[in-house]
Scaffold this active site. Structure first.
Site, PDB file in Angstrom:
ATOM      1  N   ASP A  53      -1.886 -14.115 -17.465  1.00 22.26           N
ATOM      2  CA  ASP A  53      -0.531 -14.445 -17.025  1.00 22.26           C
ATOM      3  C   ASP A  53       0.009 -15.623 -17.833  1.00 22.26           C
ATOM      4  OD1 ASP A  53      -0.920 -12.494 -15.218  1.00 22.26           O
ATOM      5  OD2 ASP A  53      -0.892 -13.790 -13.426  1.00 22.26           O
ATOM      6  N   ALA A  54      -0.894 -16.563 -18.139  1.00 17.54           N
ATOM      7  CA  ALA A  54      -0.471 -17.767 -18.859  1.00 17.54           C
ATOM      8  C   ALA A  54       0.031 -17.407 -20.256  1.00 17.54           C
ATOM      9  CB  ALA A  54      -1.636 -18.747 -18.952  1.00 17.54           C
TER      10      ALA A  54
ATOM     11  N   ASP B 113       3.355 -15.837 -19.933  1.00 15.11           N
ATOM     12  CA  ASP B 113       4.376 -16.846 -19.672  1.00 15.11           C
ATOM     13  C   ASP B 113       4.759 -17.598 -20.947  1.00 15.11           C
ATOM     14  OD1 ASP B 113       4.347 -16.093 -17.085  1.00 15.11           O
ATOM     15  OD2 ASP B 113       3.105 -17.765 -16.368  1.00 15.11           O
TER      16      ASP B 113
ATOM     17  N   GLU C  62       2.099  15.973  -5.676  1.00 14.38           N
ATOM     18  CA  GLU C  62       2.325  14.534  -5.904  1.00 14.38           C
ATOM     19  C   GLU C  62       2.277  13.778  -4.586  1.00 14.38           C
ATOM     20  OE1 GLU C  62       6.216  14.240  -7.615  1.00 14.38           O
ATOM     21  OE2 GLU C  62       5.705  15.516  -9.319  1.00 14.38           O
TER      22      GLU C  62
ATOM     23  N   LYS D 141       4.047  11.450  -1.782  1.00 11.21           N
ATOM     24  CA  LYS D 141       5.417  11.195  -1.326  1.00 11.21           C
ATOM     25  C   LYS D 141       5.530   9.703  -1.025  1.00 11.21           C
ATOM     26  CE  LYS D 141       9.159  12.933   1.469  1.00 11.21           C
ATOM     27  NZ  LYS D 141       9.726  11.622   1.833  1.00 11.21           N
TER      28      LYS D 141
ATOM     29  N   ASP E 196       6.804   6.196   0.104  1.00 12.82           N
ATOM     30  CA  ASP E 196       7.650   5.807   1.229  1.00 12.82           C
ATOM     31  C   ASP E 196       8.499   4.608   0.815  1.00 12.82           C
ATOM     32  OD1 ASP E 196       8.752   5.802   3.685  1.00 12.82           O
ATOM     33  OD2 ASP E 196       6.993   5.060   4.754  1.00 12.82           O
TER      34      ASP E 196
ATOM     35  N   GLU F  12      11.187   6.411  -7.174  1.00  7.25           N
ATOM     36  CA  GLU F  12      11.175   5.663  -5.921  1.00  7.25           C
ATOM     37  C   GLU F  12      10.888   4.187  -6.179  1.00  7.25           C
ATOM     38  OE1 GLU F  12      11.782   7.830  -3.474  1.00  7.25           O
ATOM     39  OE2 GLU F  12      10.950   7.057  -1.600  1.00  7.25           O
TER      40      GLU F  12
ATOM     41  N   TYR G 223       8.270   4.087  -9.343  1.00  6.64           N
ATOM     42  CA  TYR G 223       7.528   5.248  -9.850  1.00  6.64           C
ATOM     43  C   TYR G 223       8.501   6.391 -10.086  1.00  6.64           C
ATOM     44  CZ  TYR G 223       3.099   3.039  -8.792  1.00  6.64           C
ATOM     45  OH  TYR G 223       2.043   2.186  -8.774  1.00  6.64           O
TER      46      TYR G 223
ATOM     47  N   LYS H 186       5.528  20.872  -5.825  1.00  6.11           N
ATOM     48  CA  LYS H 186       6.623  21.375  -6.665  1.00  6.11           C
ATOM     49  C   LYS H 186       6.094  22.537  -7.498  1.00  6.11           C
ATOM     50  CE  LYS H 186       8.533  16.728  -6.941  1.00  6.11           C
ATOM     51  NZ  LYS H 186       8.682  15.507  -7.730  1.00  6.11           N
TER      52      LYS H 186
ATOM     53  N   LYS I 134       4.423  16.361   5.273  1.00  6.60           N
ATOM     54  CA  LYS I 134       4.356  15.012   5.839  1.00  6.60           C
ATOM     55  C   LYS I 134       3.023  14.752   6.552  1.00  6.60           C
ATOM     56  CE  LYS I 134       7.844  12.786   6.252  1.00  6.60           C
ATOM     57  NZ  LYS I 134       9.293  12.742   6.477  1.00  6.60           N
TER      58      LYS I 134
ATOM     59  N   CYS J 166      -5.115 -16.706  36.229  1.00  3.22           N
ATOM     60  CA  CYS J 166      -5.824 -15.541  35.720  1.00  3.22           C
ATOM     61  C   CYS J 166      -5.600 -14.351  36.657  1.00  3.22           C
ATOM     62  CB  CYS J 166      -7.313 -15.863  35.624  1.00  3.22           C
ATOM     63  SG  CYS J 166      -8.315 -14.429  35.237  1.00  3.22           S
TER      64      CYS J 166
ATOM     65  N   CYS K  18      -9.317 -13.645  38.373  1.00  6.56           N
ATOM     66  CA  CYS K  18     -10.014 -14.560  39.282  1.00  6.56           C
ATOM     67  C   CYS K  18      -9.096 -15.646  39.840  1.00  6.56           C
ATOM     68  CB  CYS K  18     -11.207 -15.199  38.576  1.00  6.56           C
ATOM     69  SG  CYS K  18     -10.724 -16.429  37.363  1.00  6.56           S
TER      70      CYS K  18
ATOM     71  N   CYS L 273      -8.414 -18.434  30.405  1.00  4.25           N
ATOM     72  CA  CYS L 273      -8.715 -18.549  31.827  1.00  4.25           C
ATOM     73  C   CYS L 273      -9.816 -19.579  31.962  1.00  4.25           C
ATOM     74  CB  CYS L 273      -9.172 -17.195  32.369  1.00  4.25           C
ATOM     75  SG  CYS L 273     -10.154 -17.319  33.871  1.00  4.25           S
TER      76      CYS L 273
ATOM     77  N   CYS M 184     -15.205 -15.931  36.725  1.00  2.50           N
ATOM     78  CA  CYS M 184     -14.221 -14.870  36.499  1.00  2.50           C
ATOM     79  C   CYS M 184     -14.941 -13.561  36.187  1.00  2.50           C
ATOM     80  CB  CYS M 184     -13.308 -15.264  35.349  1.00  2.50           C
ATOM     81  SG  CYS M 184     -12.115 -13.980  34.918  1.00  2.50           S
TER      82      CYS M 184
HETATM   83  S1  IVH Z   1      11.294  14.952  -5.474  1.00  2.00           S
HETATM   84  C1  IVH Z   1      14.942  17.615  -5.403  1.00  2.00           C
HETATM   85  N1  IVH Z   1       9.024  13.679  -5.396  1.00  2.00           N
HETATM   86  O1  IVH Z   1      11.493  11.909  -0.744  1.00  2.00           O
HETATM   87  C2  IVH Z   1      13.939  16.772  -4.768  1.00  2.00           C
HETATM   88  N2  IVH Z   1      10.754  13.003  -3.920  1.00  2.00           N
HETATM   89  O2  IVH Z   1      12.692  13.737   1.210  1.00  2.00           O
HETATM   90  C3  IVH Z   1      13.897  15.410  -5.287  1.00  2.00           C
HETATM   91  N3  IVH Z   1      10.173  11.073  -2.514  1.00  2.00           N
HETATM   92  O3  IVH Z   1      14.841  11.367  -1.596  1.00  2.00           O
HETATM   93  C4  IVH Z   1      12.839  14.619  -4.729  1.00  2.00           C
HETATM   94  N4  IVH Z   1       8.162  10.788  -3.323  1.00  2.00           N
HETATM   95  O4  IVH Z   1      13.166   9.511  -2.090  1.00  2.00           O
HETATM   96  C5  IVH Z   1      10.251  13.789  -4.871  1.00  2.00           C
HETATM   97  N5  IVH Z   1       6.971  12.590  -5.471  1.00  2.00           N
HETATM   98  C6  IVH Z   1       8.204  12.700  -4.969  1.00  2.00           C
HETATM   99  C7  IVH Z   1       8.682  11.835  -3.958  1.00  2.00           C
HETATM  100  C8  IVH Z   1       9.970  12.027  -3.446  1.00  2.00           C
HETATM  101  C9  IVH Z   1       9.065  10.344  -2.472  1.00  2.00           C
HETATM  102  C10 IVH Z   1      11.357  10.866  -1.655  1.00  2.00           C
HETATM  103  C11 IVH Z   1      12.663  10.784  -2.402  1.00  2.00           C
HETATM  104  C12 IVH Z   1      13.545  11.827  -1.793  1.00  2.00           C
HETATM  105  C13 IVH Z   1      12.860  12.101  -0.493  1.00  2.00           C
HETATM  106  C14 IVH Z   1      13.128  13.528  -0.072  1.00  2.00           C
END
Ligand code: IVH
Length: 737
Positions: A38-39, A42, A125, A127, A129, A184, A234, A358, A382, A476, A479, A494, A500
């Site tokens: 890191d140094a 920097d 892939e 998903k 959050d 995301e 990502y 996909k 999900k 308490c 007791c 207590c 107790c």
């Molecule tokens: S593809 C046409 N890939 O999930 C579809 N979405 O419920 C485009 N998300 O709005 C989305 N990980 O924010 C895709 N590996 C992933 C994802 C992903 C998270 C989110 C994204 C999207 C929402 C859809």
């Protein structure tokens, strides 16, 4: 050197620095393989900053110095997405995934796009959050970043996105003329925890989860704040994409549409924009397989066929793409990926709420097309939610072994993290205040993995008027003894001690546990009955239990009763350390208990020791020594020890460790000033452990004065009296350290 030469060399140095910094960012955030400290990083940054300060004309928007955050804005401009940002349909059950796969397979079969084995190939892939964003690169430079918004129009968050180090400001290698990257923005859990600690210290807003923290950080009107937030990005797809003859751009137009291209989607008024900039896939489809005439297969060409190859290509442009992707076949492949990633969920550095499947072939994606706002070629599978909202019905308190009072939330049953939760811990009074949780609130409940469920916080907007704050009871609930909270402690207790029943039950459970007396067959329910019937008032009473009387308790057969009595018999000859641990003295864990056993050799010797003597035990400091002394100072605790003896509990003999000659036996030392390494407590402990005494004032009897920095009057007095003066090193030498 002429002025022009000088300018040139500065400009060149600036370029070199930018490219080095961008390489390091790429290695750190994208490849996860940093090659400098890191140094060092920097230092490069500081050099670039000072050169740019001296030569402001050299500053460019894609310079890494520009990530620190531009001026605040009063609101975000709207951005119309060139290609709409769609969402995904959801699958929750295995059947949903089977149905999805069947629909896909049937359509592709109809179109004559079936694989040899009849299985559809998918890219699976994570998903993420977080929040969907679209990053627009023109001629390889980041020119715009936008939120998803309603899918057609989002908000311009370019200045904020520029502050993310994982987002390249310029693409690497051969870049396309236009590329909209979809992905995301999220925050790693560890970064989130750290951010919340800082927020709390500063008295700023606490975020309930990483997703909220990421959202709040991204929607900051002041990019300088966003710059301080540990956000990551990502990529998982693309929108508009134009290949062309830009300098440094790939040679041809890209004959494919982004995955979100949707000229057939009825809800996409801007589809024509996409259409104009992207050649029709049907007519250009063959081009995807051509190679450039003068060289080996063009990597940019090979990627045109599959989603997975497209993401690989995005990675070569320097964009962060999750490595946790897999090309799988058929529904079995999908479900296996789901199981596998679901199992590793807690180990990932960031939250995911499922996986995404996909269809891998881009041609197949085009054939499948879109329905309403979601593609037919992809689906989100999900995981059970780790957070849910429910009503906080009440807050009750539980009494622990040492009397600690833990507030527990009674909840309207809610299914979260794969189980139905009705209770969740609230830790302590301060925590309730900090989170501002009130009875009647709608609260967010979290259960991640096997971790006990907890109340994350209230949904303030849904607070009913009659919501009432929690008040710690004065007595308490078990007791009726007074509940006390010492000033410097977070926990209320207590004061009933073994009077107790709650504490007694816990004490007995603790004594029976594996690391203590290891009494097999003494389950929780039986302990409850034995205590509630007053048959077992203290630990010692256990050892007088007989088979016949045990038979009277619920669910007790003769065999179990005999086994339990035999187990008690075995447990009555414990190692001394286990017995000391079993007594449940606060701050005395297994290790300390073993050290005490080695040091003293008998319970009586430990009982007889005062704090000063206890401090001589290895690793025992003032807090532990105080706690042990207080425990044995209580008559009823001494009684328990005697009763145990009377009931035949005799620890096996232990050899007392010979501490060797005590180097400071009979010597009194005085401490003054600040020592470089040891605190006053630490030094005191070492001196006591070596058989010496510590006094607060210098006299003729003082053997040594240990003087640190800023020593005052004690040093003067010691000098007058001719007392030997030591520094920390001198003391260490004396101790044989
Ligand atoms: S593809 C046409 N890939 O999930 C579809 N979405 O419920 C485009 N998300 O709005 C989305 N990980 O924010 C895709 N590996 C992933 C994802 C992903 C998270 C989110 C994204 C999207 C929402 C859809």
């Amino acid at each position: 050197m002429t002025a022009t030469d000088g300018e040139m060399s500065v400009a060149q140095r600036v370029e070199v620095l930018r490219s080095q910094i961008s390489d390091h960012n790429h290695r750190y955030y994208v490849l996860d393989q940093p090659t400098v400290s890191d140094a060092e990083y920097d230092r490069l940054m500081v050099e670039l900053q000072s050169l740019e300060e001296a030569h402001p004309d050299l500053i460019t928007p894609d310079s890494p110095t520009q990530r620190v955050g531009a001026q605040p804005v009063s609101g975000f401009d709207s951005v119309r997405h060139a290609v709409a940002m769609l969402s995904l349909s959801n699958a929750f059950e295995t059947e949903d995934v089977e149905a999805f796969n069947k629909r896909v397979a049937d359509t592709l079969r109809g179109a004559g796009l079936t694989n040899n084995d009849g299985l559809v190939e998918y890219e699976a892939e994570l998903k993420f959050d977080g929040l969907a964003v679209s990053l627009r690169y023109e001629q390889g430079k980041l020119v715009q970043a936008a939120t998803r918004g309603d899918g057609q129009t989002g908000e311009d968050i370019t200045s904020n996105i520029r502050t993310l180090r994982s987002v390249p400001l310029s693409l690497r290698g051969e870049y396309p003329v236009v590329l909209e990257v979809r992905g995301e923005v999220l925050m790693n859990r560890a970064d989130f925890e750290r951010l919340n600690e800082t927020q709390q210290r500063r008295g700023d807003k606490i975020f309930v989860n990483p997703r909220n923290a990421a959202a709040g950080s991204l929607r900051q009107l002041d990019p300088r704040i966003t710059a301080q937030r540990p956000l990551r990005f990502y990529a998982y797809g693309w929108g508009e994409l134009v290949l062309g003859d830009a300098p440094g751009a790939t040679a041809k137009q890209m004959p494919l549409s982004g995955q979100q291209r949707h000229q057939s989607a009825p809800t996409a008024p801007n589809a024509s924009t996409a259409h104009e900039t992207q050649p029709d896939a049907q007519s250009e489809g063959q081009g995807a397989l051509q190679t450039l005439p003068d060289q080996a297969p063009d990597p940019a060409q090979a990627l045109r066929n599959t989603h997975s190859a497209m993401l690989d290509w995005l990675a070569t442009l320097g964009l962060p793409v999750s490595p946790s992707r897999e090309v799988v076949r058929g529904v079995d492949g999908l479900l296996q990926f789901y199981e596998n990633r679901g199992g590793q969920r807690q180990k990932l550095p960031f939250d995911i709420d499922g996986v995404v499947y996909k269809v891998n072939s881009l041609e197949a994606q085009r054939v499948l097309g879109f329905v309403a706002r979601a593609p037919r070629f992809a689906i989100a599978h999900k995981f059970p939610a780790q957070e849910e909202t429910t009503t906080l019905l009440d807050i009750e308190v539980q009494v622990g072994r040492t009397g600690a009072i833990t507030p527990v939330a009674r909840l309207k049953p809610v299914f979260v993290g794969g189980v139905t939760v009705t209770n969740a811990t609230l830790h302590n009074e301060d925590e309730i205040l900090r989170k501002d949780v009130r009875i009647g609130d709608t609260v967010i409940v979290r259960r991640a993995g096997d971790v006990i469920p907890e109340v994350v916080g209230p949904v303030i907007e849904l607070r009913p008027e009659n919501a009432r704050p929690f008040v710690m009871p004065q007595h308490c609930p078990v007791c009726d003894s007074a509940i006390e909270r010492l000033e410097d402690e977070a926990i209320a207790r207590c004061t009933g001690g073994l009077f107790c029943a709650a504490q007694r039950k816990q004490t007995i459970r603790h004594a029976a546990s594996r690391k203590a007396l290891d009494i097999e067959g003494l389950g929780e329910k039986l302990v409850d009955q034995l205590v509630e019937s007053d048959r077992v008032k203290s630990l010692a009473d256990l050892f007088t239990l007989k088979v016949e009387e045990l038979l009277l308790y619920e669910r007790m057969g003769r065999k179990s009763a005999e086994n339990l009595v035999a187990a008690l018999q075995r447990a009555s000859k414990p190692e001394l350390g286990r017995l000391l641990y079993a007594l449940g003295i606060r701050h005395v864990g297994e290790t300390t208990a073993r050290d005490l056993a080695l040091h003293f050799g008998s319970v009586d010797a430990v009982m007889a020791a005062d704090e000063e003597v206890l401090l001589r035990v290895r690793d025992v400091g003032p807090v532990v020594a105080g706690s042990i002394a207080r425990f044995f100072g209580e008559p009823h605790n001494r009684e328990v020890v005697h009763a145990l003896e009377a009931a035949g509990v005799r620890p096996r003999a232990v050899e007392v460790s010979d501490g060797g000659a005590q180097p400071l036996e009979g010597k009194t030392l005085v401490l003054t000033g600040t020592m470089p390494n040891w605190t006053r407590d630490e030094a005191t402990r070492r001196i006591l452990a070596a058989g010496g005494k510590v006094s607060g004032s210098v006299s003729k009897k003082t053997a040594y004065l240990v003087a640190g920095e800023d020593a005052g009057s004690k040093l003067t007095k010691a000098t007058e009296l001719g007392v030997t003066i030591l520094d920390e090193d001198g003391l260490k030498e004396l101790l044989g350290d």
